[in-house]
Design a protein around this motif. Structure first.
Motif, PDB file in Angstrom:
ATOM      1  N   LEU A  98       0.847  -1.195   0.000  1.00 56.84           N
ATOM      2  CA  LEU A  98       0.000   0.000   0.000  1.00 56.84           C
ATOM      3  C   LEU A  98       0.879   1.240   0.000  1.00 56.84           C
ATOM      4  O   LEU A  98       1.800   1.371   0.809  1.00 56.84           O
ATOM      5  CB  LEU A  98      -0.908   0.007   1.238  1.00 56.84           C
ATOM      6  N   LEU A  99       0.579   2.151  -0.924  1.00 54.31           N
ATOM      7  CA  LEU A  99       1.327   3.399  -1.052  1.00 54.31           C
ATOM      8  C   LEU A  99       0.574   4.502  -0.321  1.00 54.31           C
ATOM      9  O   LEU A  99      -0.576   4.797  -0.662  1.00 54.31           O
ATOM     10  CB  LEU A  99       1.482   3.771  -2.536  1.00 54.31           C
ATOM     11  N   GLU A 100       1.226   5.113   0.656  1.00 56.37           N
ATOM     12  CA  GLU A 100       0.588   6.197   1.406  1.00 56.37           C
ATOM     13  C   GLU A 100       1.022   7.542   0.870  1.00 56.37           C
ATOM     14  O   GLU A 100       2.212   7.791   0.682  1.00 56.37           O
ATOM     15  CB  GLU A 100       0.960   6.099   2.896  1.00 56.37           C
ATOM     16  N   PHE A 101       0.049   8.413   0.653  1.00 49.80           N
ATOM     17  CA  PHE A 101       0.301   9.796   0.244  1.00 49.80           C
ATOM     18  C   PHE A 101       0.995   9.863  -1.123  1.00 49.80           C
ATOM     19  O   PHE A 101       1.984  10.553  -1.315  1.00 49.80           O
ATOM     20  CB  PHE A 101       1.157  10.514   1.292  1.00 49.80           C
ATOM     21  N   THR A 102       0.454   9.119  -2.082  1.00 46.75           N
ATOM     22  CA  THR A 102       0.946   9.219  -3.456  1.00 46.75           C
ATOM     23  C   THR A 102       0.633  10.607  -3.988  1.00 46.75           C
ATOM     24  O   THR A 102      -0.501  11.083  -3.878  1.00 46.75           O
ATOM     25  CB  THR A 102       0.284   8.140  -4.338  1.00 46.75           C
ATOM     26  N   GLU A 103       1.636  11.237  -4.591  1.00 46.22           N
ATOM     27  CA  GLU A 103       1.453  12.626  -5.046  1.00 46.22           C
ATOM     28  C   GLU A 103       0.878  12.707  -6.457  1.00 46.22           C
ATOM     29  O   GLU A 103       0.113  13.615  -6.760  1.00 46.22           O
ATOM     30  CB  GLU A 103       2.781  13.370  -4.982  1.00 46.22           C
ATOM     31  N   ASP A 104       1.264  11.776  -7.325  1.00 46.94           N
ATOM     32  CA  ASP A 104       0.779  11.794  -8.715  1.00 46.94           C
ATOM     33  C   ASP A 104       0.146  10.437  -9.001  1.00 46.94           C
ATOM     34  O   ASP A 104       0.830   9.482  -9.406  1.00 46.94           O
ATOM     35  CB  ASP A 104       1.942  12.059  -9.676  1.00 46.94           C
ATOM     36  N   VAL A 105      -1.145  10.338  -8.783  1.00 49.72           N
ATOM     37  CA  VAL A 105      -1.832   9.048  -8.886  1.00 49.72           C
ATOM     38  C   VAL A 105      -1.837   8.499 -10.316  1.00 49.72           C
ATOM     39  O   VAL A 105      -1.475   7.332 -10.536  1.00 49.72           O
ATOM     40  CB  VAL A 105      -3.266   9.149  -8.326  1.00 49.72           C
TER      41      VAL A 105
END
Length: 984
Positions: A324-331
């Motif tokens: 799980l990726l938390e706080f992805t900036e560029d989805v």
């Protein structure tokens, strides 16, 4: 890459030599990986949508409509799997989460960083103590209860995941990012506390992640701004940093969050641990056998973004083994990069599916397979429940750590010999700590700002020479207890000087590491550590100093060479009143507050009294203490809890009775004696043979009262020339009012009038003031001491009851004293600062039947001593046998409910006209007063009730307080609150 793989192999080899993990508990959520619901969802998702499930985007509930639209777009178009919420408020967060869920194809997983509760992120919610303070607590059940409560609050706020606990071992005092967020430097303590916190949450269906793997405790770099490097060898990492993670994996933790760290011993490539397959896959998953959910730390932090492009860095994190990726900036970019990685066979479709199944399994475990919108009504009220407040208080109390206590100075005793000053270092106004100290006794307060210069300090040092005990509070001006100090050199020197004084107490409200930066603090007679600066820690520190509560905390970190982790001294409390919430003593706060507030509002609206004070204590804890209304009608002076009220006839049990009971203990006063034994002028009177037992129970046949003041007037309404003069003099020293001074011998006429008064023929209960008017002379005859000074020395001063006084205008400002009646028939003025009772004012304001003033808090100390069976503050004032004898009904066969000097409940309950609440037990006792006061104690329930008012304002003709039955109705609320269980 080859070198990295070799190091990884060596790491595995070393771990193998050191032994394998103990029996590991499989995370509970994994049972749903192949459930029907998960299968059904998987069948509806294409590859891009599956990748979207691996992404958690940052959301705020205080950023307005534009931000909301951005999130809605990501949810609808990118099919993201979840949201992590940051700042805002709970009600807005619930509304937004409901809106986001409504447009999501798959229910969203909602997460938050709530390491110390929702207050870490959300306004108007509780912030529990930081983990360093929790590390001092010796009762793991309390930490479990915290996890349980935080889980409840998180679910109420619409979320499902807490990115906590922090399981880093903080063994670097200079750590700028973990520090107070860690349970401490002892790996065992960190592990045990972390497991308790984790289990409290997971047992109550909130998903948790142990962070920050593989251990962020030994670094002086903040990964939010740069990539920290940890240079320890594998052996050290395995035995220390990794230890808590192993223990939590064994205990079944659902998730692990990976930090952004450069750890050459585990991966020599220099990539952040978040992007390291050697650390995540080889170590965490394969060697440590963790098969739960692996989450990245925030992917916007400089520790991972420096040199890495958005989207690309997210792909690398997935390839390394994160789920799980938390706080992805560029989805969109992240989804595209991960999709390309699948196409390039850098990661298989099966691996992506396995990660998605884990995330969906978490969603089913938290109940999202049966999603329903979160209830919006009274969210903040439900979050901030009485139980939540009680737990906060319990945690703070349990964390208090005493590092020094020379000669057992704590808790303070023998208050009468102490002249106390407090200094708030780092503060510019009176602190909560200082106000709380004043609840116990007289304390003079000083403030010393952090940047004070030498001249201000020199003046303060001169002022402090008048005191034999100095209590210094060392305060922090920041929101968080950072390991920093902003004191000027002069202030630091002052702290050292105070600490070196023979009698000094230091209450340290800053980060414990700061103690190492202050010379000499360790030399104080007593050193108390609270770990952070809050209203609650300040209140509880004051209670500890005076023995309202005890201390059992242990230092979770070492402080240089001054103190080692694990140090701490037990200090027993419970010798004085403490201040708590109703739930702490099994009372329902909602019933208590709603009931008392409504009755007081009714009384004020009906003009039964302009205001008042109500105090409730149970089990020696004050759980309700409020001031209501104004000093007088149409006045802007509101009643404060520190204001003094005229106690009226409560004086009988607060002045006469303690003196007589003490003399009874000393066998200097006997109940079979008579007035003639102590007052010569009563010999050969009609009262010489009446025993005190009859007199104190009001069945001696005395007349109820005599209006002594009326004897001062002629038939034409003028004052007799010899009684009153306009100016004071040696012959006219007794001040009645301005321009009214009474003859020095007028008290003889009062005694003579009582002596000559006729007796009632029948031996029955008739309330009379006569004996209590005479009581001071009896006490003075026995002790050869002034009545008032005797009471001050033997009771009020050692109790710390500094407002329990006669003639309060001599020592208190008029603004602190509540007026009583507008007297238009005797003194012709507003009575303010002197006793309302005419008989008492003719005796100079000092009598045994009326004349005492006090606020509810100080009066409670004396009454609590009674309730304790004669003890308070570690001192015995009266024997238990005496208390029992004087507070029991003496002559029930005569239909007389009275005890010796004390009132008792009616022998048969009389409904609305009863003198107490229906719930009052037969063992209860107390007294009421003409000015609108009531004090009552119930030993069976260990319950104390004090009601102070000035119902005689503006006139004694106002009897609405009695007709409304306010005092006893309020008292009944106490019993109603006892009967109803507190809500959790």
């Amino acid at each position: 890459m080859k070198k990295s793989r070799i190091l990884s192999f060596l790491t595995l080899l070393i771990f193998s030599v050191q032994g394998s993990l103990a029996q590991t508990v499989t995370p509970e959520f994994l049972q749903y990986r192949n459930s029907k619901w998960v299968d059904s969802v998987m069948n509806t998702l294409n590859l891009e949508e599956k990748i979207g499930q691996l992404i958690m985007v940052a959301a705020w509930s205080n950023k307005g409509e534009k931000h909301k639209k951005e999130i809605l777009k990501l949810v609808e178009e990118q099919k993201i799997g979840g949201l992590i919420f940051f700042q805002g408020d709970a009600a807005s967060q619930v509304n937004l989460m409901n809106d986001y869920q409504e447009v999501s194809k798959v229910p969203l997983l909602g997460a938050i960083d709530a390491e110390w509760g929702l207050g870490m992120r959300l306004d108007n919610t509780i912030s529990y103590p930081f983990q360093m303070a929790l590390g001092a607590i010796q009762d793991e059940e309390l930490i479990y209860d915290l996890g349980k409560e935080v889980a409840r609050q998180i679910k109420l706020s619409g979320l499902h995941v807490n990115f906590a606990p922090v399981v880093d071992v903080n063994n670097n005092a200079a750590n700028p990012v973990i520090n107070f967020r860690s349970f401490g430097e002892d790996k065992q303590n960190v592990a045990v506390k972390s497991i308790a916190y984790m289990k409290g949450m997971q047992d109550h269906m909130v998903f948790t992640t142990a962070k920050h793997f593989p251990g962020h405790g030994d670094t002086d770099t903040d990964s939010h701004y740069a990539l920290p490097q940890i240079n320890h060898p594998v052996e050290r990492l395995d035995s220390l940093e990794l230890y808590p993670f192993k223990r939590l994996i064994e205990a079944g933790v659902g998730g692990v969050m990976v930090a952004h760290l450069n750890i050459p011993a585990l991966d020599a490539s220099g990539v952040p641990s978040t992007l390291s397959r050697a650390i995540i896959t080889d170590l965490l998953k394969e060697r440590m056998n963790f098969n739960g959910l692996i989450v990245t730390d925030a992917m916007n932090m400089k520790g991972v973004t420096n040199g890495n492009l958005p989207g690309v860095v997210d792909k690398d994190a997935i390839l390394a083994g994160n789920d799980l990726l938390e706080f992805t900036e560029d989805v969109p970019k992240a989804i595209s990069e991960i999709k390309n990685a699948v196409a390039l066979k850098l990661i298989s479709q099966a691996e992506i599916d396995e990660k998605v199944r884990k995330i969906l399994a978490v969603k089913q475990w938290v109940g999202l397979n049966n999603y329903a919108p979160i209830k919006k009504k009274q969210v903040e009220k439900n979050i901030n429940s009485p139980h939540a407040a009680q737990l906060y208080e319990q945690l703070v109390e349990a964390s208090l750590t005493v590092l020094k206590n020379d000669n057992n100075v704590l808790p303070l005793k023998e208050l009468e010999v102490l002249k106390i000053a407090s200094v708030a270092v780092g503060a510019k106004k009176k602190t909560v700590f200082q106000k709380s100290l004043s609840l116990y006794t007289e304390v003079e307060h000083f403030q010393l700002p952090a940047d004070a210069d030498s001249s201000a300090i020199k003046q303060l040092q001169e002022d402090l020479k008048k005191y034999n005990l100095v209590i210094a509070g060392i305060h922090d001006d920041s929101k968080f207890p950072r390991n920093t100090m902003k004191f000027s050199d002069a202030v630091a020197d002052f702290i050292a000087d105070v600490s070196a004084a023979p009698n000094s107490i230091i209450s340290f409200f800053k980060n414990p590491y700061v103690i190492d930066k202050l010379e000499g603090v360790e030399h104080a007679s007593a050193l108390l550590l609270t770990y952070q600066d809050s209203e609650m820690t300040q209140r509880k520190a004051a209670e500890l100093i005076f023995g309202g509560i005890g201390a059992h905390g242990r230092l979770p970190v070492s402080i240089g060479e001054k103190f080692r982790a694990g140090e701490g001294l037990d200090v027993n409390g419970g010798i004085r009143l403490s201040y708590s919430v109703p739930e702490a003593v099994g009372m329902n706060s909602e019933v208590l507050e709603r009931g008392i507030d409504s009755l007081m509002q009714q009384a004020m609206q009906m003009k039964a009294t302009p205001g008042g004070q109500v105090l409730v204590a149970k089990d020696q804890k004050i759980v309700f203490f409020k001031a209501y209304g104004a000093h007088v009608y149409h006045d802007t002076t509101v009643v404060e809890r520190t204001d003094l009220y005229d106690l009226a006839s409560v004086t009988k049990i607060a002045a006469t009775m303690p003196a007589l009971m003490k003399l009874y203990d000393e066998e200097k006063f006997r109940l079979d004696q008579t007035l003639a034994d102590h007052l010569k002028d009563f010999r050969r009177s009609n009262k010489e043979d009446i025993p005190y037992r009859d007199i104190l129970t009001h069945q001696a046949g005395f007349q109820p009262w005599i209006p002594f003041w009326k004897e001062m007037y002629r038939n034409n309404g003028s004052l007799k020339w010899w009684t009153i003069q306009q100016d004071s003099s040696a012959r006219y020293p007794v001040k009645i009012a301005e321009n009214m001074y009474l003859h020095r011998n007028y008290h003889k006429k009062i005694r003579k009038a009582i002596k000559r008064s006729e007796l009632r023929g029948k031996k029955e209960y008739v309330y009379s003031d006569f004996f209590f008017i005479l009581a001071p002379w009896i006490v003075e005859n026995i002790t050869d001491q002034d009545f008032e000074k005797y009471l001050q020395r033997e009771f009020y001063e050692p109790l710390g009851a500094t407002t329990l006084v006669f003639n309060p205008s001599q020592s208190f400002s008029p603004a602190d004293i509540v007026p009583t009646e507008n007297d238009f028939f005797f003194r012709n003025k507003l009575i303010h600062g002197s006793v309302h009772d005419e008989g008492a004012i003719l005796l100079g304001g000092i009598s045994g039947h009326a004349g005492l003033f006090s606020n509810a808090n100080d009066l409670a100390k004396l009454m609590q001593m009674y309730l304790n069976g004669g003890t308070y503050g570690g001192r015995r004032y009266l024997t238990q046998e005496t208390m029992k004898e004087f507070t029991r009904t003496q002559f029930p066969e005569n239909g007389n409910r009275r005890a010796l000097g004390f009132d008792k409940p009616n022998l048969v309950f009389k409904g609305v006209s009863n003198n107490t609440a229906k719930g009052a037990t037969a063992t209860s006792f107390g007294h009421t007063g003409f000015t609108g006061t009531m004090v009552w104690m119930d030993p069976e329930h260990k319950l104390l009730y004090i009601f102070l008012s000035n119902r005689v304002s503006p006139s004694r003709e106002n009897n609405r307080l009695s007709s409304l039955n306010t005092r006893t109705q309020v008292q009944q609320v106490l019993y109603d609150a006892l009967l109803l269980p507190a809500e959790e």
